[in-house]
Design a protein around this motif. Sequence first.
Motif, PDB file in Angstrom:
ATOM      1  N   GLN A  22       0.829  -1.206   0.000  1.00 62.89           N
ATOM      2  CA  GLN A  22       0.000   0.000   0.000  1.00 62.89           C
ATOM      3  C   GLN A  22       0.866   1.258   0.000  1.00 62.89           C
ATOM      4  OE1 GLN A  22      -2.829  -0.278   3.331  1.00 62.89           O
ATOM      5  NE2 GLN A  22      -4.422  -0.523   1.798  1.00 62.89           N
ATOM      6  N   HIS A  23       1.932   1.228   0.757  1.00 66.15           N
ATOM      7  CA  HIS A  23       2.819   2.387   0.863  1.00 66.15           C
ATOM      8  C   HIS A  23       3.443   2.712  -0.498  1.00 66.15           C
ATOM      9  CE1 HIS A  23       4.857   4.945   3.925  1.00 66.15           C
ATOM     10  NE2 HIS A  23       5.717   5.120   2.931  1.00 66.15           N
ATOM     11  N   VAL A  24       4.046   1.703  -1.112  1.00 66.52           N
ATOM     12  CA  VAL A  24       4.705   1.917  -2.408  1.00 66.52           C
ATOM     13  C   VAL A  24       3.682   2.293  -3.475  1.00 66.52           C
ATOM     14  CG1 VAL A  24       6.025   0.812  -4.246  1.00 66.52           C
ATOM     15  CG2 VAL A  24       6.631   0.399  -1.861  1.00 66.52           C
ATOM     16  N   SER A  25       2.538   1.616  -3.465  1.00 65.83           N
ATOM     17  CA  SER A  25       1.506   1.881  -4.470  1.00 65.83           C
ATOM     18  C   SER A  25       1.025   3.331  -4.387  1.00 65.83           C
ATOM     19  CB  SER A  25       0.327   0.926  -4.274  1.00 65.83           C
ATOM     20  OG  SER A  25      -0.713   1.206  -5.178  1.00 65.83           O
ATOM     21  N   ALA A  26       0.774   3.817  -3.171  1.00 66.33           N
ATOM     22  CA  ALA A  26       0.308   5.196  -3.001  1.00 66.33           C
ATOM     23  C   ALA A  26       1.362   6.194  -3.466  1.00 66.33           C
ATOM     24  CB  ALA A  26      -0.056   5.451  -1.536  1.00 66.33           C
ATOM     25  N   VAL A  27       2.629   5.913  -3.150  1.00 67.41           N
ATOM     26  CA  VAL A  27       3.712   6.817  -3.557  1.00 67.41           C
ATOM     27  C   VAL A  27       3.853   6.842  -5.075  1.00 67.41           C
ATOM     28  CG1 VAL A  27       6.225   7.116  -3.557  1.00 67.41           C
ATOM     29  CG2 VAL A  27       5.018   6.684  -1.411  1.00 67.41           C
ATOM     30  N   VAL A  28       3.884   5.671  -5.699  1.00 67.36           N
ATOM     31  CA  VAL A  28       4.071   5.600  -7.155  1.00 67.36           C
ATOM     32  C   VAL A  28       2.909   6.278  -7.880  1.00 67.36           C
ATOM     33  CG1 VAL A  28       4.146   4.032  -9.133  1.00 67.36           C
ATOM     34  CG2 VAL A  28       5.505   3.531  -7.087  1.00 67.36           C
ATOM     35  N   GLN A  29       1.685   5.991  -7.473  1.00 65.90           N
ATOM     36  CA  GLN A  29       0.529   6.604  -8.126  1.00 65.90           C
ATOM     37  C   GLN A  29       0.528   8.124  -7.949  1.00 65.90           C
ATOM     38  OE1 GLN A  29      -3.346   4.456  -7.686  1.00 65.90           O
ATOM     39  NE2 GLN A  29      -2.142   2.997  -6.500  1.00 65.90           N
ATOM     40  N   SER A  30       0.897   8.576  -6.758  1.00 70.69           N
ATOM     41  CA  SER A  30       0.931  10.021  -6.510  1.00 70.69           C
ATOM     42  C   SER A  30       2.009  10.706  -7.340  1.00 70.69           C
ATOM     43  CB  SER A  30       1.172  10.287  -5.016  1.00 70.69           C
ATOM     44  OG  SER A  30       0.137   9.749  -4.231  1.00 70.69           O
ATOM     45  N   VAL A  31       3.178  10.080  -7.442  1.00 72.01           N
ATOM     46  CA  VAL A  31       4.274  10.673  -8.213  1.00 72.01           C
ATOM     47  C   VAL A  31       3.956  10.665  -9.706  1.00 72.01           C
ATOM     48  CG1 VAL A  31       6.701  10.403  -8.868  1.00 72.01           C
ATOM     49  CG2 VAL A  31       6.029  10.184  -6.479  1.00 72.01           C
ATOM     50  N   VAL A  32       3.320   9.617 -10.186  1.00 74.53           N
ATOM     51  CA  VAL A  32       2.914   9.583 -11.598  1.00 74.53           C
ATOM     52  C   VAL A  32       1.930  10.715 -11.892  1.00 74.53           C
ATOM     53  CG1 VAL A  32       1.615   8.287 -13.330  1.00 74.53           C
ATOM     54  CG2 VAL A  32       3.361   7.133 -11.962  1.00 74.53           C
ATOM     55  N   LEU A  33       0.945  10.892 -11.011  1.00 74.35           N
ATOM     56  CA  LEU A  33      -0.022  11.981 -11.198  1.00 74.35           C
ATOM     57  C   LEU A  33       0.677  13.335 -11.110  1.00 74.35           C
ATOM     58  CD1 LEU A  33      -2.908  12.937 -11.556  1.00 74.35           C
ATOM     59  CD2 LEU A  33      -3.260  12.669  -9.087  1.00 74.35           C
ATOM     60  N   ALA A  34       1.571  13.482 -10.146  1.00 74.11           N
ATOM     61  CA  ALA A  34       2.321  14.738 -10.015  1.00 74.11           C
ATOM     62  C   ALA A  34       3.177  14.990 -11.254  1.00 74.11           C
ATOM     63  CB  ALA A  34       3.200  14.692  -8.764  1.00 74.11           C
ATOM     64  N   THR A  35       3.733  13.926 -11.836  1.00 68.49           N
ATOM     65  CA  THR A  35       4.562  14.078 -13.039  1.00 68.49           C
ATOM     66  C   THR A  35       3.741  14.592 -14.212  1.00 68.49           C
ATOM     67  OG1 THR A  35       6.038  12.287 -12.322  1.00 68.49           O
ATOM     68  CG2 THR A  35       6.067  12.859 -14.668  1.00 68.49           C
ATOM     69  N   LEU A  36       2.545  14.055 -14.385  1.00 67.69           N
ATOM     70  CA  LEU A  36       1.676  14.520 -15.470  1.00 67.69           C
ATOM     71  C   LEU A  36       1.370  16.007 -15.319  1.00 67.69           C
ATOM     72  CD1 LEU A  36      -0.840  11.525 -15.673  1.00 67.69           C
ATOM     73  CD2 LEU A  36       1.063  12.025 -17.218  1.00 67.69           C
ATOM     74  N   ILE A  37       1.058  16.411 -14.088  1.00 71.14           N
ATOM     75  CA  ILE A  37       0.746  17.827 -13.835  1.00 71.14           C
ATOM     76  C   ILE A  37       1.991  18.692 -13.989  1.00 71.14           C
ATOM     77  CG2 ILE A  37      -0.051  19.473 -12.094  1.00 71.14           C
ATOM     78  CD1 ILE A  37      -1.693  17.138 -10.873  1.00 71.14           C
ATOM     79  N   ALA A  38       3.102  18.244 -13.404  1.00 72.75           N
ATOM     80  CA  ALA A  38       4.327  19.044 -13.411  1.00 72.75           C
ATOM     81  C   ALA A  38       4.907  19.202 -14.812  1.00 72.75           C
ATOM     82  CB  ALA A  38       5.364  18.405 -12.484  1.00 72.75           C
ATOM     83  N   VAL A  39       4.899  18.124 -15.595  1.00 71.39           N
ATOM     84  CA  VAL A  39       5.422  18.212 -16.961  1.00 71.39           C
ATOM     85  C   VAL A  39       4.567  19.154 -17.798  1.00 71.39           C
ATOM     86  CG1 VAL A  39       5.791  16.922 -19.102  1.00 71.39           C
ATOM     87  CG2 VAL A  39       6.595  15.980 -16.935  1.00 71.39           C
ATOM     88  N   ALA A  40       3.242  19.080 -17.610  1.00 70.63           N
ATOM     89  CA  ALA A  40       2.347  19.997 -18.332  1.00 70.63           C
ATOM     90  C   ALA A  40       2.664  21.448 -17.967  1.00 70.63           C
ATOM     91  CB  ALA A  40       0.899  19.667 -18.011  1.00 70.63           C
ATOM     92  N   ILE A  41       2.868  21.708 -16.678  1.00 74.89           N
ATOM     93  CA  ILE A  41       3.211  23.064 -16.239  1.00 74.89           C
ATOM     94  C   ILE A  41       4.565  23.481 -16.809  1.00 74.89           C
ATOM     95  CG2 ILE A  41       3.810  24.478 -14.231  1.00 74.89           C
ATOM     96  CD1 ILE A  41       1.761  22.832 -12.636  1.00 74.89           C
ATOM     97  N   GLY A  42       5.528  22.563 -16.780  1.00 75.41           N
ATOM     98  CA  GLY A  42       6.851  22.867 -17.310  1.00 75.41           C
ATOM     99  C   GLY A  42       6.817  23.190 -18.789  1.00 75.41           C
ATOM    100  N   VAL A  43       6.066  22.406 -19.553  1.00 76.11           N
ATOM    101  CA  VAL A  43       5.958  22.617 -21.000  1.00 76.11           C
ATOM    102  C   VAL A  43       5.311  23.963 -21.301  1.00 76.11           C
ATOM    103  CG1 VAL A  43       4.746  21.818 -23.072  1.00 76.11           C
ATOM    104  CG2 VAL A  43       5.994  20.188 -21.633  1.00 76.11           C
ATOM    105  N   LEU A  44       4.316  24.341 -20.493  1.00 75.12           N
ATOM    106  CA  LEU A  44       3.594  25.585 -20.737  1.00 75.12           C
ATOM    107  C   LEU A  44       4.386  26.823 -20.315  1.00 75.12           C
ATOM    108  CD1 LEU A  44       0.005  24.535 -19.580  1.00 75.12           C
ATOM    109  CD2 LEU A  44       0.772  24.912 -21.931  1.00 75.12           C
TER     110      LEU A  44
END
Length: 216
Positions: A21-43
């Motif tokens: 559960q710990h690893v799953s929550a971290v990985v899913q959160s970081v993947v979601l954060a990456t999608l948001i952060a990369v979009a912000i970075g590109v813009l």
Amino acid sequence: MDNVWNYFTDHRRQLLFDSYQHVSAVVQSVVLATLIAVAIGVLTYRNATASSLANSLSSAILTIPSFALLGLLIPIFHLGVTPSVIALVLYSLLPIIRNTIVGLTAVDPALVDAARGTGMSRIQTLWRVEMRLAWPSVLAGMRVSSTMAMGILAIAAYAKGPGLGNLIFSGLARIGSPTAIPMALTGTILIVVLALVLDAIYQVIGRLTTSKGLAA
């Protein structure tokens, strides 16, 4: 340490589930954060003011103590997984946004011009040239965010979040009992071990997804 090992062997099934559960929550959160952060970075990476604002806002989030942020999220999203994941995503943004902007701005303009000269569209150039060159930097940001999120999720047990933090909090609440120290130490050690394993996985991903020229 014998008490810790005995606790681990006696509760290994529950510990494996909590670790998952710990690893799953971290990985899913970081993947979601990456999608948001990369979009912000590109813009924002082509505009110094916009990129500076994006970095400043994401930096400001890190100044908020995790207990305080969770305390603000609980009345809105209640106890459980949701406030924990939202907190992890928010805390994970800064390293990825910053590294995305750094990676994209470091791309040689001559390579971009050459790609456009071959007939690539702006989006094709961004995806096939710029993002590929910036990928090692983005991945480095993900590694930092993941390591940080592993520790923050332990604190999210305050909001009844998933993972090994509940074990640590339970152990600290039982100080004075024979199982208190083994519980807290087992949870802490497992978080450190899982963080190291996840970081090693990122290194493997980096070797598999980065061209030899960039890796050199």
